[in-house]
Design an enzyme around this catalytic site. Structure first.
Site, PDB file in Angstrom:
ATOM      1  N   SER A 142      24.810   2.766 -37.194  1.00 38.78           N
ATOM      2  CA  SER A 142      25.503   2.321 -35.982  1.00 38.78           C
ATOM      3  C   SER A 142      24.813   1.084 -35.436  1.00 38.78           C
ATOM      4  CB  SER A 142      25.469   3.424 -34.916  1.00 38.78           C
ATOM      5  OG  SER A 142      25.868   2.924 -33.649  1.00 38.78           O
ATOM      6  N   TYR A 157      20.807   9.242 -29.923  1.00 36.18           N
ATOM      7  CA  TYR A 157      21.756   8.950 -31.012  1.00 36.18           C
ATOM      8  C   TYR A 157      21.274   7.756 -31.827  1.00 36.18           C
ATOM      9  CZ  TYR A 157      26.158   7.346 -33.162  1.00 36.18           C
ATOM     10  OH  TYR A 157      27.121   6.923 -34.045  1.00 36.18           O
TER      11      TYR A 157
END
Length: 252
Positions: A142, A157
Protein backbone atom coordinates in the site's frame (compact mmCIF):
# COMPACT_ATOMS: atom_id res chain seq x y z
CA UNK A 1 -0.23 -23.62 -19.43
CA UNK A 2 1.05 -21.37 -16.66
CA UNK A 3 -0.95 -21.38 -13.41
CA UNK A 4 -1.31 -18.57 -10.87
CA UNK A 5 -2.55 -18.49 -7.28
CA UNK A 6 -4.25 -15.21 -6.31
CA UNK A 7 -5.33 -14.75 -2.70
CA UNK A 8 -8.38 -12.62 -2.06
CA UNK A 9 -9.71 -13.07 -5.59
CA UNK A 10 -13.37 -12.56 -4.79
CA UNK A 11 -13.46 -8.79 -5.34
CA UNK A 12 -11.45 -5.66 -5.97
CA UNK A 13 -7.78 -5.83 -6.83
CA UNK A 14 -7.54 -9.61 -6.39
CA UNK A 15 -10.52 -10.23 -8.65
CA UNK A 16 -9.07 -7.95 -11.31
CA UNK A 17 -5.62 -9.55 -11.03
CA UNK A 18 -7.10 -13.03 -11.44
CA UNK A 19 -9.08 -11.99 -14.53
CA UNK A 20 -6.17 -10.09 -16.08
CA UNK A 21 -3.72 -12.95 -15.50
CA UNK A 22 -6.21 -15.40 -17.02
CA UNK A 23 -6.63 -13.10 -20.03
CA UNK A 24 -2.91 -13.60 -20.70
CA UNK A 25 -3.44 -17.34 -20.96
CA UNK A 26 -2.78 -18.65 -17.44
CA UNK A 27 -4.99 -20.83 -15.30
CA UNK A 28 -5.93 -19.34 -11.94
CA UNK A 29 -6.53 -20.67 -8.44
CA UNK A 30 -8.13 -17.87 -6.47
CA UNK A 31 -8.99 -17.79 -2.80
CA UNK A 32 -11.81 -16.24 -0.83
CA UNK A 33 -12.75 -15.63 2.79
CA UNK A 34 -16.37 -14.77 3.51
CA UNK A 35 -17.27 -13.74 -0.04
CA UNK A 36 -17.77 -17.11 -1.73
CA UNK A 37 -20.21 -15.74 -4.28
CA UNK A 38 -17.70 -13.13 -5.37
CA UNK A 39 -15.14 -15.87 -5.91
CA UNK A 40 -17.60 -17.85 -8.02
CA UNK A 41 -18.29 -14.69 -10.02
CA UNK A 42 -14.55 -14.37 -10.70
CA UNK A 43 -14.36 -17.98 -11.87
CA UNK A 44 -17.38 -17.45 -14.10
CA UNK A 45 -15.85 -14.32 -15.64
CA UNK A 46 -12.65 -16.23 -16.43
CA UNK A 47 -14.50 -19.22 -17.85
CA UNK A 48 -16.70 -16.97 -19.99
CA UNK A 49 -13.56 -15.86 -21.83
CA UNK A 50 -12.38 -19.44 -22.31
CA UNK A 51 -10.07 -19.63 -19.30
CA UNK A 52 -9.80 -22.13 -16.48
CA UNK A 53 -10.07 -21.28 -12.79
CA UNK A 54 -10.86 -22.71 -9.37
CA UNK A 55 -11.90 -21.01 -6.13
CA UNK A 56 -10.66 -22.29 -2.77
CA UNK A 57 -11.45 -21.03 0.74
CA UNK A 58 -8.54 -19.60 2.73
CA UNK A 59 -8.13 -17.57 5.90
CA UNK A 60 -4.73 -15.88 5.47
CA UNK A 61 -4.79 -14.97 9.14
CA UNK A 62 -4.80 -18.65 10.20
CA UNK A 63 -1.38 -20.15 9.46
CA UNK A 64 -2.51 -23.46 10.93
CA UNK A 65 -4.80 -23.95 7.93
CA UNK A 66 -2.01 -23.56 5.37
CA UNK A 67 -0.91 -27.23 5.14
CA UNK A 68 -4.49 -28.30 4.33
CA UNK A 69 -4.76 -25.48 1.80
CA UNK A 70 -1.55 -26.68 0.16
CA UNK A 71 -3.13 -30.13 -0.29
CA UNK A 72 -6.20 -28.56 -1.91
CA UNK A 73 -3.91 -26.65 -4.26
CA UNK A 74 -2.19 -29.91 -5.24
CA UNK A 75 -5.57 -31.50 -5.95
CA UNK A 76 -6.64 -28.54 -8.09
CA UNK A 77 -3.38 -28.51 -10.03
CA UNK A 78 -3.63 -32.22 -10.76
CA UNK A 79 -7.32 -32.17 -11.57
CA UNK A 80 -7.56 -29.08 -13.76
CA UNK A 81 -4.14 -28.73 -15.35
CA UNK A 82 -2.46 -32.14 -14.86
CA UNK A 83 0.41 -30.40 -13.12
CA UNK A 84 2.08 -30.70 -9.74
CA UNK A 85 3.55 -27.17 -9.77
CA UNK A 86 2.31 -23.62 -10.30
CA UNK A 87 4.07 -20.52 -11.62
CA UNK A 88 2.79 -17.30 -10.04
CA UNK A 89 1.68 -16.25 -6.57
CA UNK A 90 -0.14 -13.01 -5.82
CA UNK A 91 -0.35 -12.27 -2.08
CA UNK A 92 -3.31 -9.90 -2.15
CA UNK A 93 -5.81 -10.94 0.54
CA UNK A 94 -6.13 -8.55 3.44
CA UNK A 95 -8.27 -5.97 5.17
CA UNK A 96 -8.07 -2.30 6.04
CA UNK A 97 -9.31 -0.34 9.01
CA UNK A 98 -8.62 3.20 10.09
CA UNK A 99 -7.54 3.74 13.71
CA UNK A 100 -5.64 6.68 15.12
CA UNK A 101 -2.42 5.75 16.92
CA UNK A 102 -3.81 6.40 20.40
CA UNK A 103 -6.94 4.36 19.61
CA UNK A 104 -5.22 1.30 18.10
CA UNK A 105 -5.76 -1.72 20.32
CA UNK A 106 -3.31 -4.55 20.71
CA UNK A 107 -5.98 -6.87 19.32
CA UNK A 108 -6.27 -4.83 16.11
CA UNK A 109 -2.48 -4.53 15.81
CA UNK A 110 -2.12 -8.31 16.13
CA UNK A 111 -4.84 -8.92 13.55
CA UNK A 112 -3.09 -6.62 11.08
CA UNK A 113 0.11 -8.53 11.74
CA UNK A 114 -1.47 -11.96 11.25
CA UNK A 115 -3.31 -11.12 8.04
CA UNK A 116 -1.06 -8.59 6.30
CA UNK A 117 2.45 -9.79 7.15
CA UNK A 118 2.59 -13.15 8.90
CA UNK A 119 0.03 -14.64 6.52
CA UNK A 120 1.88 -13.81 3.27
CA UNK A 121 5.20 -14.83 4.85
CA UNK A 122 4.16 -18.31 5.87
CA UNK A 123 1.74 -18.95 3.01
CA UNK A 124 4.57 -18.27 0.56
CA UNK A 125 6.83 -20.54 2.62
CA UNK A 126 4.22 -23.30 2.48
CA UNK A 127 3.66 -22.98 -1.27
CA UNK A 128 7.25 -22.32 -2.39
CA UNK A 129 8.12 -26.03 -2.88
CA UNK A 130 5.23 -26.23 -5.37
CA UNK A 131 6.36 -23.20 -7.38
CA UNK A 132 8.14 -23.89 -10.64
CA UNK A 133 11.59 -22.41 -11.21
CA UNK A 134 11.37 -19.18 -13.17
CA UNK A 135 8.10 -18.20 -11.51
CA UNK A 136 7.04 -14.89 -9.97
CA UNK A 137 5.55 -13.52 -6.76
CA UNK A 138 3.71 -10.21 -6.35
CA UNK A 139 2.97 -8.88 -2.88
CA UNK A 140 0.21 -6.28 -2.67
CA UNK A 141 1.35 -3.56 -0.27
CA UNK A 142 0.00 0.00 0.00
CA UNK A 143 1.23 3.51 -0.66
CA UNK A 144 0.26 4.26 2.95
CA UNK A 145 3.65 2.69 3.75
CA UNK A 146 5.40 5.27 1.56
CA UNK A 147 6.09 8.95 2.14
CA UNK A 148 3.71 9.89 -0.68
CA UNK A 149 0.76 8.18 0.96
CA UNK A 150 1.09 9.12 4.62
CA UNK A 151 -2.34 9.81 6.12
CA UNK A 152 -3.27 9.93 9.80
CA UNK A 153 -5.07 6.86 11.07
CA UNK A 154 -3.12 4.11 9.34
CA UNK A 155 -0.05 3.65 11.54
CA UNK A 156 -0.62 -0.06 12.29
CA UNK A 157 -1.93 -0.97 8.83
CA UNK A 158 0.91 0.82 7.07
CA UNK A 159 3.52 -0.68 9.40
CA UNK A 160 2.56 -4.17 8.23
CA UNK A 161 2.40 -3.09 4.58
CA UNK A 162 5.84 -1.54 4.97
CA UNK A 163 7.09 -4.82 6.39
CA UNK A 164 5.73 -6.54 3.30
CA UNK A 165 7.85 -4.29 1.10
CA UNK A 166 10.97 -5.25 3.08
CA UNK A 167 9.96 -8.91 2.89
CA UNK A 168 9.62 -8.56 -0.88
CA UNK A 169 13.29 -7.61 -1.20
CA UNK A 170 14.42 -10.52 0.95
CA UNK A 171 12.23 -12.97 -0.96
CA UNK A 172 13.71 -11.67 -4.23
CA UNK A 173 17.23 -12.19 -2.87
CA UNK A 174 16.63 -15.68 -1.52
CA UNK A 175 14.46 -16.97 -4.37
CA UNK A 176 16.74 -15.67 -7.14
CA UNK A 177 18.86 -18.86 -7.43
CA UNK A 178 15.68 -20.53 -8.72
CA UNK A 179 14.95 -17.70 -11.13
CA UNK A 180 11.86 -16.66 -9.15
CA UNK A 181 11.18 -12.93 -9.33
CA UNK A 182 9.48 -11.11 -6.42
CA UNK A 183 7.99 -7.64 -6.56
CA UNK A 184 5.48 -5.53 -4.67
CA UNK A 185 2.83 -3.13 -5.84
CA UNK A 186 1.61 -0.31 -3.63
CA UNK A 187 -1.84 0.91 -4.64
CA UNK A 188 -3.15 4.29 -3.60
CA UNK A 189 -6.81 4.95 -2.86
CA UNK A 190 -8.67 2.36 -4.93
CA UNK A 191 -12.38 1.69 -5.29
CA UNK A 192 -12.65 -1.73 -3.60
CA UNK A 193 -14.65 -3.43 -0.85
CA UNK A 194 -11.91 -2.79 1.73
CA UNK A 195 -12.82 -1.20 5.05
CA UNK A 196 -16.36 -2.55 4.81
CA UNK A 197 -17.13 -0.94 1.45
CA UNK A 198 -15.94 2.47 2.66
CA UNK A 199 -16.29 4.14 -0.74
CA UNK A 200 -19.93 3.07 -1.03
CA UNK A 201 -20.70 4.11 2.54
CA UNK A 202 -18.83 7.41 2.40
CA UNK A 203 -18.85 8.60 -1.24
CA UNK A 204 -18.20 12.15 -0.06
CA UNK A 205 -14.50 11.28 0.51
CA UNK A 206 -13.91 10.47 -3.16
CA UNK A 207 -13.59 14.07 -4.45
CA UNK A 208 -11.06 14.92 -1.75
CA UNK A 209 -8.94 11.87 -2.61
CA UNK A 210 -9.20 12.62 -6.33
CA UNK A 211 -8.03 16.19 -5.65
CA UNK A 212 -4.86 14.83 -4.04
CA UNK A 213 -4.16 12.62 -7.06
CA UNK A 214 -2.25 14.04 -10.03
CA UNK A 215 -4.39 12.15 -12.55
CA UNK A 216 -7.56 13.47 -10.96
CA UNK A 217 -9.45 10.39 -9.79
CA UNK A 218 -9.30 7.47 -7.38
CA UNK A 219 -7.98 4.15 -8.63
CA UNK A 220 -10.05 1.32 -10.05
CA UNK A 221 -9.23 -2.37 -9.48
CA UNK A 222 -8.12 -2.84 -13.10
CA UNK A 223 -5.55 -0.06 -12.69
CA UNK A 224 -3.77 -2.34 -10.22
CA UNK A 225 -4.73 -5.73 -11.65
CA UNK A 226 -3.17 -4.95 -15.00
CA UNK A 227 0.15 -4.03 -13.37
CA UNK A 228 0.14 -7.26 -11.35
CA UNK A 229 -0.56 -9.29 -14.50
CA UNK A 230 2.27 -7.55 -16.33
CA UNK A 231 4.72 -8.20 -13.49
CA UNK A 232 4.12 -11.96 -13.49
CA UNK A 233 4.17 -12.21 -17.29
CA UNK A 234 6.94 -11.88 -19.86
CA UNK A 235 6.74 -8.08 -19.69
CA UNK A 236 8.12 -8.28 -16.16
CA UNK A 237 10.84 -10.84 -16.79
CA UNK A 238 13.72 -8.44 -15.89
CA UNK A 239 12.08 -6.85 -12.85
CA UNK A 240 12.65 -8.13 -9.33
CA UNK A 241 12.97 -6.75 -5.77
CA UNK A 242 10.98 -3.64 -6.73
CA UNK A 243 8.06 -1.87 -5.11
CA UNK A 244 5.90 -0.10 -7.69
CA UNK A 245 3.54 2.58 -6.50
CA UNK A 246 0.33 2.40 -8.54
CA UNK A 247 -1.51 5.46 -7.33
CA UNK A 248 -2.00 7.90 -10.19
CA UNK A 249 0.45 10.36 -8.70
CA UNK A 250 -1.08 10.59 -5.24
CA UNK A 251 0.40 13.47 -3.28
CA UNK A 252 2.19 15.09 -6.25
Amino acid sequence: MKVAIVTGGSSGIGQSAAIQIAARGAGVILTYGANRQGALDTVAAIEKEGGTAAALPLDVGDTGSFPAFRERVIDALNGLWQRDTFDFLVNNAGFAQMAMFEDTTEELFDRFSRVLLKGPYFLTQQLLPLMADGGAVVNVSSNSAMASGLEAGYSAYATMKGGLIVLTRYMAKEFSPRGIRVNAVSPGSTRTRLADNAFERFPEVIPALAAKTALGRVGEPDDIGMVIAALVSEEGRWITAQNIEVAGGYGL
